[in-house]
Design an enzyme around this catalytic site. Structure first.
Site, PDB file in Angstrom:
ATOM      1  N   PRO A   1       8.989   7.061 -23.206  1.00 23.82           N
ATOM      2  CA  PRO A   1       9.268   5.990 -22.279  1.00 23.82           C
ATOM      3  C   PRO A   1       9.017   4.605 -22.848  1.00 23.82           C
ATOM      4  O   PRO A   1       8.014   4.378 -23.506  1.00 23.82           O
ATOM      5  CB  PRO A   1       8.307   6.266 -21.144  1.00 23.82           C
ATOM      6  CG  PRO A   1       7.266   7.151 -21.694  1.00 23.82           C
ATOM      7  CD  PRO A   1       7.735   7.717 -22.960  1.00 23.82           C
ATOM      8  N   GLU A   2       9.919   3.730 -22.559  1.00 25.21           N
ATOM      9  CA  GLU A   2       9.698   2.315 -22.822  1.00 25.21           C
ATOM     10  C   GLU A   2       9.327   1.682 -21.485  1.00 25.21           C
ATOM     11  O   GLU A   2       9.136   2.382 -20.502  1.00 25.21           O
ATOM     12  CB  GLU A   2      10.966   1.678 -23.419  1.00 25.21           C
ATOM     13  CG  GLU A   2      11.378   2.330 -24.735  1.00 25.21           C
ATOM     14  CD  GLU A   2      12.551   1.642 -25.400  1.00 25.21           C
ATOM     15  OE1 GLU A   2      12.700   0.417 -25.242  1.00 25.21           O
ATOM     16  OE2 GLU A   2      13.325   2.326 -26.073  1.00 25.21           O
TER      17      GLU A   2
ATOM     18  N   ARG B   1       4.341  16.347 -27.230  1.00 24.32           N
ATOM     19  CA  ARG B   1       3.881  15.946 -28.571  1.00 24.32           C
ATOM     20  C   ARG B   1       2.469  15.376 -28.598  1.00 24.32           C
ATOM     21  O   ARG B   1       1.918  15.157 -29.673  1.00 24.32           O
ATOM     22  CB  ARG B   1       4.881  14.938 -29.154  1.00 24.32           C
ATOM     23  CG  ARG B   1       6.226  15.591 -29.440  1.00 24.32           C
ATOM     24  CD  ARG B   1       7.281  14.588 -29.825  1.00 24.32           C
ATOM     25  NE  ARG B   1       7.089  14.061 -31.164  1.00 24.32           N
ATOM     26  CZ  ARG B   1       7.870  13.131 -31.711  1.00 24.32           C
ATOM     27  NH1 ARG B   1       8.863  12.623 -31.017  1.00 24.32           N
ATOM     28  NH2 ARG B   1       7.651  12.712 -32.915  1.00 24.32           N
TER      29      ARG B   1
END
Length: 295
Positions: A2-3, A124
């Site tokens: 996400p940005e 991750r």
DNA sequence: AAGAACTCCTGTTGGC
DNA sequence: TGCCAACAGGAGTTCT
């Protein structure tokens, strides 16, 4: 991952459930994410009421009744899932086809009693959680030295020019540098540079004069950054691989991409005729149109 | 000191 | 079909 627009979308999804709720239990399924959890993490969170949920750059900040803030970053693949109070407990190891989520990657669970349950899932594990006193939050390590908020009042042609003046680093790298502007990531930098007609390899200093005054492109770029982020938030963010809203629904700003992830496709500019190019800058893909963004 | 490269981690994809 | 390298939305640390 996400940005800023995706983090803001997550914030808006969590806010109605989390704010006002009491964290009755914190379940930690491992001892760390990217970094170790803070000391006595469960103890400091358990029993606390959440006063507010805000965002700074790509960070979520939950203010607790104790006066401490719970600081959360989603990294590349972090996501939150909200479950109703009566939802059955998750079984680790099962794969949720509908949400595209591996339950083995459910790492943190906030039990909110009658408000339900919020689960943090992160394939991750580049995300992290930390705590700091609310009183001097922005002097604490994650926020001290952080760049300007791109949707705040500080972003203007003047500030961009002052930040980039004399910089030899490429525009792409400067815009990704969270110490200058905090919240932009690979997607929205590519999109903003395309809209501004700026080549990503140009030195960042090109938008400023020698004395740090803004050239016209500085004003244009500042406005475009604000526009792109605002439009993306309105579209609920972008879903490429991992991003989903807290209810499992998807963002749709990816359909509005003009260059990102469009290598070898036709440039969208009418009459342009060029193909979108992909290069690697600082180990990350940059997408741009060589004709619309001349070097 | 700035800028680039490497690193963490797991999963997916595309080319042979 | 299988194998394997490349790549993925971030960012702190280490190099040159």
């Amino acid at each position: 991952m996400p940005e800023l627009p995706e983090v803001e979308t997550v914030r808006r999804g969590l806010e109605p459930v989390l704010v006002g709720a009491r964290i009755e239990r914190l379940v930690l399924r491992r001892k760390n994410l990217r970094f170790a959890f803070p000391d006595r993490f469960a103890e400091r969170v358990t029993g606390q009421q959440v006063k507010s949920l805000s965002r700074r750059a790509k960070y979520l900040i939950a203010e607790l009744g104790s006066g401490e803030a719970l600081i959360m970053h989603l990294g590349m693949t972090g996501r939150f899932i909200i479950d109703a109070p009566d939802a059955s407990a998750h079984e680790p190891g099962v794969f949720y086809a509908d949400a595209g989520r591996h339950l083995i990657h459910d790492h943190v669970v906030f039990e909110l009693g009658s408000a339900g349950r919020i689960t943090y899932n992160d394939v991750r594990r580049f995300g992290f959680m930390d705590m700091a006193p609310v009183a001097d939050l922005f002097q604490s390590k994650h926020f001290a030295g952080m760049g300007i908020e791109p949707l705040g009042n500080e972003l203007s042609g003047e500030t961009l020019a002052a930040l980039f003046a004399g910089k030899a680093a490429p525009l792409k790298a400067a815009l990704l540098d969270q110490r200058l502007i905090a919240g932009l990531g690979n997607i929205y930098v590519c999109e903003a540079l395309f809209r501004a007609g700026l080549n990503p390899e140009l030195p960042a200093g090109v938008i400023a004069t020698k004395t740090g005054r803004p050239r016209p492109k500085a004003h244009e770029l500042a406005g475009i950054i604000r526009d792109v982020l605002t439009e993306a938030i309105a579209a609920g963010g972008s879903t490429l691989r991992d991003f989903a809203h807290t209810d499992g629904s998807l963002g749709y700003f990816q359909h509005a991409f003009k260059v990102y992830d469009r290598e070898s496709e036709d440039c969208v500019t009418p009459g342009c005729g060029s193909k979108v190019d992909r290069i690697v800058q600082s180990g990350r893909s940059t997408f741009f149109c060589p004709s619309c963004q001349p070097g």
